[in-house]
Design an enzyme around this catalytic site. Structure first.
Site, PDB file in Angstrom:
ATOM      1  N   HIS A   1      12.173 -69.304 -24.768  1.00 40.26           N
ATOM      2  CA  HIS A   1      12.960 -70.334 -24.076  1.00 40.26           C
ATOM      3  C   HIS A   1      13.435 -71.428 -25.026  1.00 40.26           C
ATOM      4  CE1 HIS A   1      11.479 -69.363 -19.707  1.00 40.26           C
ATOM      5  NE2 HIS A   1      12.150 -68.374 -20.279  1.00 40.26           N
ATOM      6  N   THR A   2      13.248 -71.207 -26.316  1.00 40.64           N
ATOM      7  CA  THR A   2      13.845 -72.114 -27.295  1.00 40.64           C
ATOM      8  C   THR A   2      15.348 -71.852 -27.413  1.00 40.64           C
ATOM      9  OG1 THR A   2      13.626 -73.000 -29.545  1.00 40.64           O
ATOM     10  CG2 THR A   2      13.469 -70.609 -29.295  1.00 40.64           C
TER      11      THR A   2
ATOM     12  N   SER B   1      16.014 -49.123 -17.059  1.00 40.83           N
ATOM     13  CA  SER B   1      16.257 -49.045 -15.615  1.00 40.83           C
ATOM     14  C   SER B   1      17.104 -50.221 -15.128  1.00 40.83           C
ATOM     15  CB  SER B   1      14.934 -48.999 -14.848  1.00 40.83           C
ATOM     16  OG  SER B   1      14.133 -50.138 -15.123  1.00 40.83           O
TER      17      SER B   1
ATOM     18  N   GLY C   1       8.110 -50.495 -17.464  1.00 40.48           N
ATOM     19  CA  GLY C   1       8.257 -50.142 -18.868  1.00 40.48           C
ATOM     20  C   GLY C   1       9.673 -50.231 -19.401  1.00 40.48           C
TER      21      GLY C   1
ATOM     22  N   HIS D   1      13.318 -58.301 -19.106  1.00 41.56           N
ATOM     23  CA  HIS D   1      13.365 -57.952 -17.689  1.00 41.56           C
ATOM     24  C   HIS D   1      13.366 -56.440 -17.475  1.00 41.56           C
ATOM     25  CE1 HIS D   1      14.609 -61.925 -15.605  1.00 41.56           C
ATOM     26  NE2 HIS D   1      13.898 -62.173 -16.691  1.00 41.56           N
ATOM     27  N   ASP D   2      13.783 -55.698 -18.484  1.00 38.37           N
ATOM     28  CA  ASP D   2      13.696 -54.244 -18.400  1.00 38.37           C
ATOM     29  C   ASP D   2      12.250 -53.799 -18.570  1.00 38.37           C
ATOM     30  OD1 ASP D   2      14.444 -51.479 -18.401  1.00 38.37           O
ATOM     31  OD2 ASP D   2      14.392 -51.503 -20.587  1.00 38.37           O
TER      32      ASP D   2
ATOM     33  N   ASP E   1      16.084 -75.552 -23.941  1.00 45.66           N
ATOM     34  CA  ASP E   1      15.634 -76.401 -25.050  1.00 45.66           C
ATOM     35  C   ASP E   1      16.801 -77.305 -25.420  1.00 45.66           C
ATOM     36  OD1 ASP E   1      15.051 -77.549 -27.505  1.00 45.66           O
ATOM     37  OD2 ASP E   1      14.985 -75.654 -28.600  1.00 45.66           O
TER      38      ASP E   1
ATOM     39  N   ARG F   1      16.613 -61.567 -23.044  1.00 43.26           N
ATOM     40  CA  ARG F   1      16.105 -61.588 -21.672  1.00 43.26           C
ATOM     41  C   ARG F   1      16.315 -60.245 -20.972  1.00 43.26           C
ATOM     42  NH1 ARG F   1      18.423 -64.244 -16.645  1.00 43.26           N
ATOM     43  NH2 ARG F   1      16.626 -64.809 -15.345  1.00 43.26           N
TER      44      ARG F   1
ATOM     45  N   ASN G   1      17.193 -61.365 -11.284  1.00 45.13           N
ATOM     46  CA  ASN G   1      18.341 -60.798 -11.998  1.00 45.13           C
ATOM     47  C   ASN G   1      19.688 -61.137 -11.382  1.00 45.13           C
ATOM     48  OD1 ASN G   1      16.517 -59.514 -13.719  1.00 45.13           O
ATOM     49  ND2 ASN G   1      16.480 -57.639 -12.502  1.00 45.13           N
TER      50      ASN G   1
ATOM     51  N   PRO H   1       7.971 -62.522 -13.933  1.00 46.48           N
ATOM     52  CA  PRO H   1       7.403 -63.846 -13.644  1.00 46.48           C
ATOM     53  C   PRO H   1       8.467 -64.843 -13.178  1.00 46.48           C
ATOM     54  CG  PRO H   1       6.566 -62.987 -15.717  1.00 46.48           C
ATOM     55  CD  PRO H   1       7.693 -62.087 -15.313  1.00 46.48           C
TER      56      PRO H   1
ATOM     57  N   ASP I   1      12.621 -48.802 -20.205  1.00 39.28           N
ATOM     58  CA  ASP I   1      13.296 -47.533 -19.911  1.00 39.28           C
ATOM     59  C   ASP I   1      14.751 -47.688 -19.505  1.00 39.28           C
ATOM     60  OD1 ASP I   1      13.047 -48.711 -17.443  1.00 39.28           O
ATOM     61  OD2 ASP I   1      11.779 -47.149 -16.565  1.00 39.28           O
TER      62      ASP I   1
END
Length: 319
Positions: free
Chosen positions: A194-195, A77, A73, A67-68, A239, A63, A95, A164, A75
């Site tokens: 998400h499994t 961050s 992109g 999320h990065d 799950d 994850r 986050n 999202p 990177d």
């Protein structure tokens, strides 16, 4: 052929220079073969140790990469800490009090700085750690292309807008992933992550008490740990069938209305992605292949290469 000379050149030579420059900036699976031969082994060892201690960490590291990459992109961050004059992405809605695994990355980076100082980027560590985490939990492997550099900035606003949310509808999910260059099929495949992992009560509380497309027995089993008010940080597996094993059970759960998040169940709700869920539910190998291919594409989202960015010595702060 030298491209630095400023003397006039025919158009085709200028185009060739451009193409050569573009090619040299591409990522490569052999990027650290000579500069840091132990890089991949060091990352894998660190990931395996962390996942062995806590299986959930595998999902957390996967994850972290996602999320990065979804924010300007891949990177690194997301790893930057806030300072008195700099605001990073760690306090973004998706986050804050949720993203984890920073310490695992810190440990790996420290080991790499000891053996190959200033060579391996934090962004590459995130990409490899995501792959190794999936493998450690029984999932597919893929070839991680390397050579990313680390950003010198971050964007809280982009983190809040681009990652999202668990409340999105199917059409909004398709749009959010399309904005990053993914097809609806690739979106469904990536959602299969998400499994593994767990979610906080606050992310599915509204679904639990207000939506009808949820298995009643499943809902009842969740309500004790996630009351209608309070308990926001209580955790439940995404799950329930095999929460620490990377398989296709997530899609089978959606078929029986056991998707934990609203956004999960949207993938199987009488819409355009139902058929893809059915395919992955009945054919694990197809899901694994599609997921691995989508992860390669994920890792190629706007990477910094060449002279862009930097190689951070400490992933949490700029050099």
């Amino acid at each position: 052929m030298a491209c630095e000379n400023s003397s006039p050149r025919p158009a085709f030579l200028l185009l060739l220079c451009f193409l050569l420059g573009t090619a040299s900036a591409r990522l490569s699976s052999t990027f650290y073969f000579t500069s840091c031969p132990s890089a991949l082994h060091t990352i894998k060892s660190g990931v395996n140790s962390a996942v062995s201690s806590e299986a959930r960490m595998g999902a957390s590291l996967l994850r972290l990469h996602f999320h990065d990459c979804f924010v300007n992109g891949c990177d690194a961050s997301i790893l930057l800490d806030d300072t008195t004059n700099f605001t990073g992405e760690k306090t973004a809605g998706a986050n804050d009090n949720s993203i984890r695994g920073y310490e695992v990355i810190d440990t790996i980076k420290s080991q790499l700085e000891s053996s190959c100082p200033g060579v391996v980027s934090c962004a590459d560590i995130l990409a490899v750690a995501a792959r190794d985490s999936v493998v450690a939990l029984g999932g597919p492997s893929w070839r991680v292309l390397l050579g990313r550099r680390d950003s010198t900035t971050a964007s809280l606003s982009a983190a809040n807008s681009d990652i999202p949310a668990p409340t999105l509808s199917l059409s909004d999910l398709i749009t959010a992933f399309s904005n990053k260059g993914f097809t609806a099929k690739e979106m469904v495949a990536l959602s299969g992550s998400h499994t593994i992992g767990q979610a906080r009560c606050t992310t599915f509380q509204t679904r639990l008490y207000n939506e009808s497309d949820i298995n009643s027995t499943f809902a009842t089993s969740l309500k004790e740990n996630c009351p209608s008010s309070g308990g926001d940080n209580n955790l439940s597996p995404l799950d329930t069938t095999s929460p620490t094993f990377f398989d296709n059970a997530y899609f089978k759960n959606l078929q029986t209305q056991k998707g934990l998040l609203h956004s999960d169940q949207q993938l199987f709700s009488g819409g355009s992605t139902d058929a893809q869920v059915n395919t992955y539910s009945s054919n694990s190998a197809t899901f694994m292949t599609d997921f691995a291919n989508a992860m390669v594409k994920m890792g190629n989202l706007s990477p910094l290469t060449g002279s862009s960015g930097q190689i951070r010595k400490n992933c949490r702060k700029l050099n």
